[in-house]
Design a protein around this motif. Structure first.
Motif, mmCIF file in Angstrom:
data_model
loop_
_atom_site.group_PDB
_atom_site.id
_atom_site.type_symbol
_atom_site.label_atom_id
_atom_site.label_comp_id
_atom_site.label_asym_id
_atom_site.label_seq_id
_atom_site.Cartn_x
_atom_site.Cartn_y
_atom_site.Cartn_z
ATOM 1 N N UNK A 1 -10.167 39.160 61.110
ATOM 2 C CA UNK A 1 -11.093 39.292 61.982
ATOM 3 C C UNK A 1 -12.013 37.872 61.474
ATOM 4 N N UNK A 2 -12.469 37.844 60.546
ATOM 5 C CA UNK A 2 -13.462 36.347 60.064
ATOM 6 C C UNK A 2 -12.658 35.643 58.935
ATOM 7 N N UNK A 3 -11.934 36.326 58.764
ATOM 8 C CA UNK A 3 -11.181 35.612 57.620
ATOM 9 C C UNK A 3 -10.412 34.325 58.991
ATOM 10 N N UNK A 4 -9.532 34.732 59.949
ATOM 11 C CA UNK A 4 -9.155 34.025 61.086
ATOM 12 C C UNK A 4 -9.751 32.878 61.549
ATOM 13 N N UNK A 5 -11.194 33.888 62.150
ATOM 14 C CA UNK A 5 -12.297 32.678 62.381
ATOM 15 C C UNK A 5 -12.724 31.170 61.516
ATOM 16 N N UNK B 1 -16.169 32.826 52.460
ATOM 17 C CA UNK B 1 -16.497 33.885 51.434
ATOM 18 C C UNK B 1 -17.191 35.647 52.382
ATOM 19 N N UNK B 2 -17.392 35.253 53.429
ATOM 20 C CA UNK B 2 -17.834 36.912 54.022
ATOM 21 C C UNK B 2 -16.603 37.898 54.003
ATOM 22 N N UNK B 3 -15.284 36.620 53.971
ATOM 23 C CA UNK B 3 -14.287 38.059 54.288
ATOM 24 C C UNK B 3 -14.207 38.190 52.859
ATOM 25 N N UNK B 4 -14.011 37.708 51.774
ATOM 26 C CA UNK B 4 -13.943 38.175 50.928
ATOM 27 C C UNK B 4 -14.864 39.347 50.421
ATOM 28 N N UNK B 5 -15.885 38.609 50.553
ATOM 29 C CA UNK B 5 -16.659 40.322 50.153
ATOM 30 C C UNK B 5 -16.518 41.705 50.740
ATOM 31 N N UNK B 6 -16.100 40.631 52.019
ATOM 32 C CA UNK B 6 -15.821 42.638 52.643
ATOM 33 C C UNK B 6 -14.247 43.515 52.344
ATOM 34 N N UNK B 7 -13.976 42.816 51.745
ATOM 35 C CA UNK B 7 -12.584 42.740 50.774
ATOM 36 C C UNK B 7 -12.485 43.721 49.978
ATOM 37 N N UNK B 8 -13.436 43.139 49.250
ATOM 38 C CA UNK B 8 -14.509 43.593 47.835
ATOM 39 C C UNK B 8 -14.723 44.750 48.282
ATOM 40 N N UNK B 9 -15.769 45.249 49.233
ATOM 41 C CA UNK B 9 -16.450 46.133 49.553
ATOM 42 C C UNK B 9 -15.823 47.147 50.379
ATOM 43 N N UNK C 1 -6.295 32.009 49.489
ATOM 44 C CA UNK C 1 -5.920 32.558 50.679
ATOM 45 C C UNK C 1 -4.813 33.361 50.155
ATOM 46 N N UNK C 2 -3.981 33.058 49.889
ATOM 47 C CA UNK C 2 -2.134 34.709 49.219
ATOM 48 C C UNK C 2 -3.496 35.487 49.230
ATOM 49 N N UNK C 3 -3.793 35.640 47.944
ATOM 50 C CA UNK C 3 -4.716 36.915 47.215
ATOM 51 C C UNK C 3 -5.189 37.435 48.617
ATOM 52 N N UNK C 4 -5.783 36.661 49.603
ATOM 53 C CA UNK C 4 -7.048 37.668 50.932
ATOM 54 C C UNK C 4 -5.258 37.675 51.737
ATOM 55 N N UNK C 5 -4.713 36.849 51.861
ATOM 56 C CA UNK C 5 -4.055 37.314 53.410
ATOM 57 C C UNK C 5 -2.691 38.693 52.670
ATOM 58 N N UNK C 6 -2.108 38.414 51.517
ATOM 59 C CA UNK C 6 -1.712 38.966 51.047
ATOM 60 C C UNK C 6 -2.684 40.525 50.800
ATOM 61 N N UNK C 7 -3.539 40.904 50.227
ATOM 62 C CA UNK C 7 -4.838 41.945 50.161
ATOM 63 C C UNK C 7 -4.869 42.566 51.849
ATOM 64 N N UNK C 8 -4.912 42.028 53.252
ATOM 65 C CA UNK C 8 -4.973 42.428 54.386
ATOM 66 C C UNK C 8 -2.966 43.158 55.257
#
Length: 470
Positions: free
Chosen positions: A246-250, A281-289, A418-425
């Motif tokens: 949701x954070x990345x969506x926003x 940035x927060x969505x990337x931190x959330x994924x890594x966490x 963007x591609x890496x983050x979306x594929x990770x979800x």
């Protein structure tokens, strides 16, 4: 073959919920709230504005900005305003606009200011621009730049190498004859778009990512409904995934708003752009966490997130640091050497953070393997590979863009992230909702009924909380 230049002049949350449709509500209401918040932060246009000091020995040449033009005829317009009134018998000073091509620009630092137009050289000099005075802007003066071989970034600078300010103010010491000038400069592509070349295809990319996240969010909402019906609850790890998405969506919604308005009329929304960068940035931190928490045994050897040592304080520090880096990057503004948001020292700090997080992730994997659980070991085979790829993606892309042409650095870096983050979800959603190796190894497979198939208990005598199958 070098591009030719044609000139023209003219005037101018809870652990259990009854309805797991929380994700759609979060996306909708969150985006609306942030949209309203960003509206309070003001707007900016490009139409780039600023103030420079000209005149005197040390202030005869000032950099204004840069713009990437696609193949075709691009245009620019500029007007000036003099801060300070002249005497009736003083003639209004005029300045020159020097325009440099990207392949010539690196030589600027090695040549004296007033020799740059001739020796770099400037591919075009728009001479004798007259500023307005008494609080009024001068006339818009315009020109065109044509490129027919490849796209180019053009750099714009004002110069007073004719010493017009020294002549007008008639100062005994030239160092005291400087004065501030406000400027407004607008750039347009051949199709009237006001997006610079490196941002030209970002609206389409952002729309695609936003559409994918929306479809994935709705799909997850449906799966949450089914899981809620079958188990009576949702595991916190699923809430964490949904919140991160949701954070990345926003972030993408705000970024699209900024780009769309910018593309149409040159007016971007500064608040929306800043919030979009922070949320991404927060969505990337959330994924890594989330990956680190699982690698440290959460849901596998530990049932509570609080049992993962140092996770909360480290994530908090990393989050604050990422936000500060975004803020510093925005404060840098339109520097001549800045071609993407993670330029320079900011990018190297982010790279160091990602490498450190990767080392933490790997240490957790090593600990899990030493636990000797067969199901966990089977799950780790793919999890280690995909997780490592996620942490090393930014360092790899960041290093790769350093060798690209300046106008390619931002789109390649941003699209790659963007591609890496979306594929990770997509991968994490499949990991949590499918009954694969993670489902079998984790507490997600535990039944609510005592002694249910696949249930696990945790031994308080083990520091790792090692699981025992019953």
């Amino acid at each position: 073959k070098r591009s030719s230049v044609a000139a023209e002049a003219r005037p101018g949350r809870r652990d259990r919920v009854n309805k797991p449709s929380w994700m759609a509500c979060c996306m909708g209401s969150g985006a609306v709230a942030l949209w309203l918040l960003s509206s309070l932060l003001g707007a900016e246009a490009k139409l780039q504005t600023g103030t420079v000091i000209l005149g005197g020995e040390a202030e005869q040449w000032q950099y204004l900005g840069k713009f990437g033009y696609a193949i075709g005829t691009g245009r620019y317009e500029i007007r000036l305003k003099l801060n300070g009134a002249l005497e009736e018998d003083q003639e209004l000073p005029r300045v020159d606009l020097d325009i440099f091509l990207d392949e010539d620009w690196p030589r600027v630092d090695y040549i004296e200011p007033c020799k740059r137009a001739a020796d770099v050289p400037a591919r075009k000099s728009h001479s004798m621009i007259e500023p307005g005075q008494f609080g009024e802007w001068g006339h818009w003066q315009a020109g065109a730049l044509y490129q027919n071989v490849r796209p180019h970034i053009w750099y714009f600078a004002l110069s007073d190498c004719r010493d017009e300010f020294a002549g007008v103010f008639g100062s005994v010491q030239r160092s005291s004859s400087s004065i501030s000038i406000d400027y407004e400069i607008r750039w347009r592509q051949f199709d009237d778009s006001e997006l610079s070349l490196e941002m030209r295809y970002m609206p389409m990319t952002t729309r695609c990512v936003l559409a994918m996240l929306t479809v994935l969010g709705l799909s997850m909402a449906g799966k949450c409904c089914a899981m809620q019906k079958n188990l009576g609850h949702l595991h916190p790890v699923i809430y964490a995934l949904g919140l991160a998405m949701a954070v990345q969506w926003m972030s993408q919604a705000l970024h699209l708003y900024h780009l769309s308005s910018f593309e149409e009329n040159g007016v971007g929304h500064h608040g929306a752009d800043l919030l979009a960068e922070v949320f991404f940035m927060l969505s990337q931190v959330a994924g890594a966490s989330l990956l680190i928490a699982i690698a440290q045994g959460y849901t596998l050897l530990r049932s509570k997130l609080s049992e993962v040592e140092l996770l909360t304080p480290v994530v908090a520090v990393v989050t604050v640091l990422h936000i500060l880096l975004v803020a510093v990057g925005k404060l840098q503004g339109e520097q001549s050497c800045k071609y993407h948001e993670n330029e320079g020292l900011i990018g190297w700090i982010l790279l160091s953070i990602r490498i450190s997080l990767f080392a933490w992730f790997r240490s957790g994997i090593t600990m899990l393997r030493s636990a000797g659980n067969a199901r966990v070991a089977n799950f780790l085979n793919n999890f280690e590979i995909v997780g490592s790829a996620y942490f090393l993606a930014f360092p790899a892309i960041f290093l790769f863009v350093q060798v690209l042409a300046p106008y390619l650095q931002h789109p390649v870096l941003q699209t790659g992230l963007l591609a890496i983050q979306t594929v990770s979800w997509l991968w994490l959603a499949d990991l949590f909702f499918s009954r694969g190796s993670y489902y079998k190894a984790s507490e997600l497979s535990a039944s609510l009924l005592p002694g249910g198939a696949g249930a696990h208990c945790y031994s308080p005598s083990s520091s790792l909380g090692r699981k025992k199958e019953i």
